[in-house]
Scaffold this motif. Structure first.
Motif, PDB file in Angstrom:
ATOM      1  N   SER A  66       0.835  -1.206   0.000  1.00 43.02           N
ATOM      2  CA  SER A  66       0.000   0.000   0.000  1.00 43.02           C
ATOM      3  C   SER A  66       0.869   1.256   0.000  1.00 43.02           C
ATOM      4  O   SER A  66       0.514   2.259  -0.623  1.00 43.02           O
ATOM      5  CB  SER A  66      -0.964   0.004   1.184  1.00 43.02           C
ATOM      6  OG  SER A  66      -0.272   0.202   2.397  1.00 43.02           O
ATOM      7  N   ALA A  69       1.992   1.727  -3.492  1.00 40.31           N
ATOM      8  CA  ALA A  69       0.883   2.236  -4.299  1.00 40.31           C
ATOM      9  C   ALA A  69       0.642   3.714  -3.983  1.00 40.31           C
ATOM     10  O   ALA A  69       0.421   4.522  -4.900  1.00 40.31           O
ATOM     11  CB  ALA A  69      -0.384   1.425  -4.028  1.00 40.31           C
ATOM     12  N   ALA A  70       0.694   4.075  -2.695  1.00 36.63           N
ATOM     13  CA  ALA A  70       0.503   5.480  -2.318  1.00 36.63           C
ATOM     14  C   ALA A  70       1.626   6.347  -2.876  1.00 36.63           C
ATOM     15  O   ALA A  70       1.390   7.466  -3.347  1.00 36.63           O
ATOM     16  CB  ALA A  70       0.438   5.607  -0.794  1.00 36.63           C
ATOM     17  N   GLN A  72       3.397   5.719  -5.550  1.00 39.06           N
ATOM     18  CA  GLN A  72       3.203   5.820  -6.996  1.00 39.06           C
ATOM     19  C   GLN A  72       2.080   6.809  -7.313  1.00 39.06           C
ATOM     20  O   GLN A  72       2.192   7.612  -8.242  1.00 39.06           O
ATOM     21  CB  GLN A  72       2.882   4.439  -7.571  1.00 39.06           C
ATOM     22  CG  GLN A  72       2.871   4.403  -9.087  1.00 39.06           C
ATOM     23  CD  GLN A  72       2.740   2.983  -9.611  1.00 39.06           C
ATOM     24  OE1 GLN A  72       2.634   2.036  -8.847  1.00 39.06           O
ATOM     25  NE2 GLN A  72       2.749   2.840 -10.911  1.00 39.06           N
ATOM     26  N   GLU A  73       1.007   6.761  -6.534  1.00 36.58           N
ATOM     27  CA  GLU A  73      -0.096   7.702  -6.736  1.00 36.58           C
ATOM     28  C   GLU A  73       0.367   9.133  -6.472  1.00 36.58           C
ATOM     29  O   GLU A  73       0.017  10.060  -7.213  1.00 36.58           O
ATOM     30  CB  GLU A  73      -1.264   7.348  -5.810  1.00 36.58           C
ATOM     31  CG  GLU A  73      -2.484   8.224  -6.005  1.00 36.58           C
ATOM     32  CD  GLU A  73      -3.636   7.820  -5.112  1.00 36.58           C
ATOM     33  OE1 GLU A  73      -4.502   8.667  -4.881  1.00 36.58           O
ATOM     34  OE2 GLU A  73      -3.654   6.672  -4.627  1.00 36.58           O
ATOM     35  N   ALA A  76       2.329  10.263  -9.373  1.00 42.96           N
ATOM     36  CA  ALA A  76       1.440  10.590 -10.495  1.00 42.96           C
ATOM     37  C   ALA A  76       0.772  11.951 -10.266  1.00 42.96           C
ATOM     38  O   ALA A  76       0.672  12.765 -11.194  1.00 42.96           O
ATOM     39  CB  ALA A  76       0.384   9.495 -10.660  1.00 42.96           C
ATOM     40  N   GLN A  77       0.327  12.198  -9.031  1.00 40.85           N
ATOM     41  CA  GLN A  77      -0.284  13.492  -8.719  1.00 40.85           C
ATOM     42  C   GLN A  77       0.733  14.617  -8.874  1.00 40.85           C
ATOM     43  O   GLN A  77       0.413  15.690  -9.393  1.00 40.85           O
ATOM     44  CB  GLN A  77      -0.856  13.495  -7.299  1.00 40.85           C
ATOM     45  CG  GLN A  77      -2.115  12.673  -7.153  1.00 40.85           C
ATOM     46  CD  GLN A  77      -2.619  12.644  -5.725  1.00 40.85           C
ATOM     47  OE1 GLN A  77      -1.932  13.063  -4.791  1.00 40.85           O
ATOM     48  NE2 GLN A  77      -3.831  12.151  -5.536  1.00 40.85           N
TER      49      GLN A  77
END
Length: 165
Positions: A66, A69-70, A72-73, A76-77
């Motif tokens: 997680s 994933a956070a 990577q997010e 991306a943001q």
């Protein structure tokens, strides 16, 4: 070994067997049960600790996934924000350039209009000065020539001659 067989006493053997049985019963009642219970509790505690460790390991793997994933997010943001900021910057630069061009065009147009009006005013002023000078010169010449009668007649003849040509 023969000495042991000769020294054998059934009463002593019976008493020792009875004491051994009583000792085994007492040990079983008071010592073995608590020792076995302690061993079972320890075994259960170790099994629980191993299960908890395995569960913690699984939770850590889930948290790591997680977190990735956070992250990577978040990347991306961040990339999206940077892209938006660049687009806004480019738009602002283009708008500013357009406004500057419009202002420059307006300034050039107003300067050309001012130059044209100044030119017209200067030409009008030059024309009026030329006219005044011409009138002044003509007046002086006419006075001089008209003051003499012979000169007047000569001037009239000259003008008539020029007109006939």
């Amino acid at each position: 070994m023969l000495d042991l067989i000769n020294d054998f006493s059934p009463g002593l053997f019976f008493m020792q067997a009875l004491i051994l049985i009583i000792l085994i019963v007492l040990m079983r009642k008071f010592a073995w049960k608590p020792i076995l219970e302690a061993l079972n509790q320890r075994e259960d505690g170790i099994a629980n600790a191993l299960a908890s460790a395995e569960q913690a390991k699984v939770e850590m793997a889930n948290l790591e996934a997680s977190n990735q994933a956070a992250a990577q997010e978040a990347r991306a943001q961040r990339d999206e924000m940077i892209k938006d900021a660049r687009e806004i910057k480019e738009k602002m630069i283009a708008d500013a350039a357009g406004e500057a061009q419009e202002k420059a065009d307006k300034i050039i147009a107003s300067a050309q209009e001012a130059i044209e009006s100044e030119k017209k005013a200067a030409l009008a002023d030059i024309k009026s000065q030329v006219a005044e000078l011409s009138v002044s010169i003509a007046e002086k010449l006419t006075r001089k020539e008209l003051s003499e009668k012979d000169a007047q007649l000569a001037l009239i003849d000259k003008m008539l001659a020029e007109a006939n040509i």
